[in-house]
Design an enzyme around this catalytic site. Structure first.
Site, PDB file in Angstrom:
ATOM      1  CG  HIS A   1      -2.175  -0.772   0.932  1.00  0.00           C
ATOM      2  ND1 HIS A   1      -3.396  -0.179   0.769  1.00  0.00           N
ATOM      3  CD2 HIS A   1      -2.354  -2.084   0.731  1.00  0.00           C
ATOM      4  CE1 HIS A   1      -4.291  -1.115   0.490  1.00  0.00           C
ATOM      5  NE2 HIS A   1      -3.682  -2.277   0.465  1.00  0.00           N
TER       6      HIS A   1
ATOM      7  CE1 TYR B   1      -5.279   4.585   8.406  1.00  0.00           C
ATOM      8  CE2 TYR B   1      -5.910   4.561  10.711  1.00  0.00           C
ATOM      9  CZ  TYR B   1      -5.134   4.079   9.682  1.00  0.00           C
ATOM     10  OH  TYR B   1      -4.210   3.089   9.929  1.00  0.00           O
TER      11      TYR B   1
ATOM     12  N   PRO C   1      -4.650   0.952  18.525  1.00  0.00           N
ATOM     13  CG  PRO C   1      -6.416  -0.433  17.908  1.00  0.00           C
ATOM     14  CD  PRO C   1      -5.847   0.300  19.075  1.00  0.00           C
TER      15      PRO C   1
ATOM     16  CE  LYS D   1       4.285   3.717  13.640  1.00  0.00           C
ATOM     17  NZ  LYS D   1       4.074   3.209  12.287  1.00  0.00           N
TER      18      LYS D   1
ATOM     19  CE1 TYR E   1      -1.276   4.384   9.340  1.00  0.00           C
ATOM     20  CE2 TYR E   1      -0.057   3.221   7.620  1.00  0.00           C
ATOM     21  CZ  TYR E   1      -1.181   3.343   8.416  1.00  0.00           C
ATOM     22  OH  TYR E   1      -2.204   2.430   8.321  1.00  0.00           O
TER      23      TYR E   1
END
Ligand code: RFL
Ligand code: PHB
Length: 398
Positions: free
Chosen positions: A79, A209, A301, A305, A393
């Site tokens: 991704h 998100y 979550p 991580k 990220y």
């Protein structure tokens, strides 16, 4: 290593066959160091437990170096970004552009565990399921041991040079460090995640998100035909209180956009609720005992991580043990806790910020709600803020 009934001798005794314990055993095997892993649950339970989905670039690299990459490289989904959704608009972040080529991979924790278990049983030292650690003795001596109990009620001991507790948040390893040396840092949140698996192709190519006045939603996936979605729900929610239809309706509402795009519905095959917690235990080592993964720290979550931090810990301890065996120096072992905690606190910070950025707080004032939107606006419209988020990220260096 020698095993006579339930009296076992080895170099490294590992408690827990989650991703941390399994990967550590694999890394030690590759370094020529003997280990024995004990796991309280049975193999099927460990292989089916639904959890993480996102592997950072560094985690993917480690799994490749450990020779645990064959299926991951075939089935994992690379991704290049995620999307933020708020005020009914989607904002893509493109990681390779922002980070100089980094990306993440979707390959479920269940699959990482299956691959590592099958390699360990084929090539590695003992991996004993349904064998529960009762406690660690002599942690501060050169001869630590793990007391354990098998499913049949028989008990035994692993005598080792080192013990690594990879036994998760509810494990027993931490208890062997005297209380007066320990400091716990903790935060709980007033919300949980209701997670579902559904037999329907993902509604979007990238993860979404979503911040919505009704609460946070996350659209993730497991494969081209299986979706993994989450909804923010109040802490204490029972998954049974949500019908399938209610879940789809809520996902649709929280992910509504002005361009008419919609979440696709399908049969829900699993539902569960995960509480959200931030937790760090210091120190992460005591004498010959080392804590790794969720045994030492938990992140909510939202930043994806937890598993990646566990990988960072076991890479660090494996490197330190190899250094000790090859050079006789325990410098790296003594630095273990400090080394890991630097990365851990960066991940804690990022996971906390992502959680607060995207979840709605039932007690927030209208002013605070507006600030939350302003923070999101700032991230998606400011290259330096986007880059900062993309770097965190895709992963902190190992
Ligand atoms: P685990 O996986 O909890 O494994 C610990 C193992 O130890 C065993 N055990 C014992 N064995 C013997 N004797 C005892 N006394 C024992 N006590 C416990 C347990 O049975 C278990 O098998 O810890 P580990 O290996 O440190 O791995 C950590 C990860 O599992 C965790 O951090 C992640 O799943 C967190 N997480 C995510 N992490 C990511 O990096 N990316 C993600 O996208 C992501 N998403 C998530 C997540 C966690 C979630 N939940 C359910 C908490 C999404 C969710 C919903
Ligand atoms: C998942 O796919 O389970 C997942 C993805 C991203 C997160 C958390 C969980 O932030």
């Amino acid at each position: 290593m020698s095993t006579s009934s339930n009296d076992i001798k080895t170099t490294v005794g590992i408690i827990g066959a989650g991703p941390a314990g399994l990967l550590l055993a694999r890394l030690l095997l590759r370094a020529g160091i003997e280990s024995v892993v004990i796991e309280a649950k049975d193999r099927e339970y460990v292989e089916q437990r639904q959890r993480a989905g996102i592997l950072e670039q560094g985690t993917v690299d480690v799994l490749r170096e450990a020779g645990a990459h064959e299926r991951m490289d075939k089935e994992g989904l690379v991704h290049d970004g995620v999307e933020f959704l708020f005020n009914k608009k989607r904002y893509p972040l493109h990681f390779p552009t922002l980070t100089g080529g980094r990306s993440v991979m979707i390959y479920a924790q269940t699959e990482v565990c299956k691959d590592l278990i099958s390699l360990q049983l084929k090539e590695g030292g003992p991996l004993l399921f349904e064998t529960k650690a009762l406690g660690v003795d002599g942690a501060n001596t050169p001869n630590p041991s793990i007391r354990f109990e098998r499913k049949d009620g028989s008990t035994g001991t692993i005598h080792a040079d080192y013990v690594v507790a990879c036994d998760g948040y509810w494990g027993v390893g931490r208890e062997a460090i005297p209380k007066e040396l320990c400091q716990d840092y903790e935060r709980t949140y007033p919300f949980s995640w209701l997670g579902i698996l559904a037999d329907v192709p993902p509604s979007n190519d990238e993860l979404i998100y979503a911040r919505h006045p009704r609460g946070f939603a996350l659209l993730s996936m497991r494969s081209p035909t299986v979706s993994r979605y989450y909804l923010q729900v109040p802490a204490g929610t029972d998954a049974k209180d949500w019908s399938d239809e209610q879940i789809w309706d809520e996902l649709e509402k929280r992910c509504e956009t002005t361009d008419g795009w919609k979440v696709q519905r399908g049969p829900i095959t699993q539902k569960s609720v995960t509480p959200m917690r931030s937790f760090v235990h210091e120190p992460m080592a005591y004498g010959s005992l080392f804590l790794a993964g969720d045994a030492a720290h938990i992140v909510p979550p939202t930043g994806a991580k937890g598993l990646n931090l566990a990988v960072g810990d076991v890479v660090t301890v494996a490197r330190a043990l190899k250094h000790k065996v090859q050079t006789g120096s325990d410098d790296l072992l003594r630095a273990y806790s400090e080394t890991c905690l630097q990365r851990v606190w960066q991940a804690e910070r990022f996971s906390y910020d992502m959680t607060n950025l995207l979840h709605t707080d039932p007690n927030a004032t209208p002013f605070e709600d507006k600030l939350q939107i302003a923070r999101l606006q700032r991230i998606v419209s400011t290259p330096s803020a986007e880059t900062d988020l993309a770097l965190a990220y895709t992963g902190f260096p190992l």
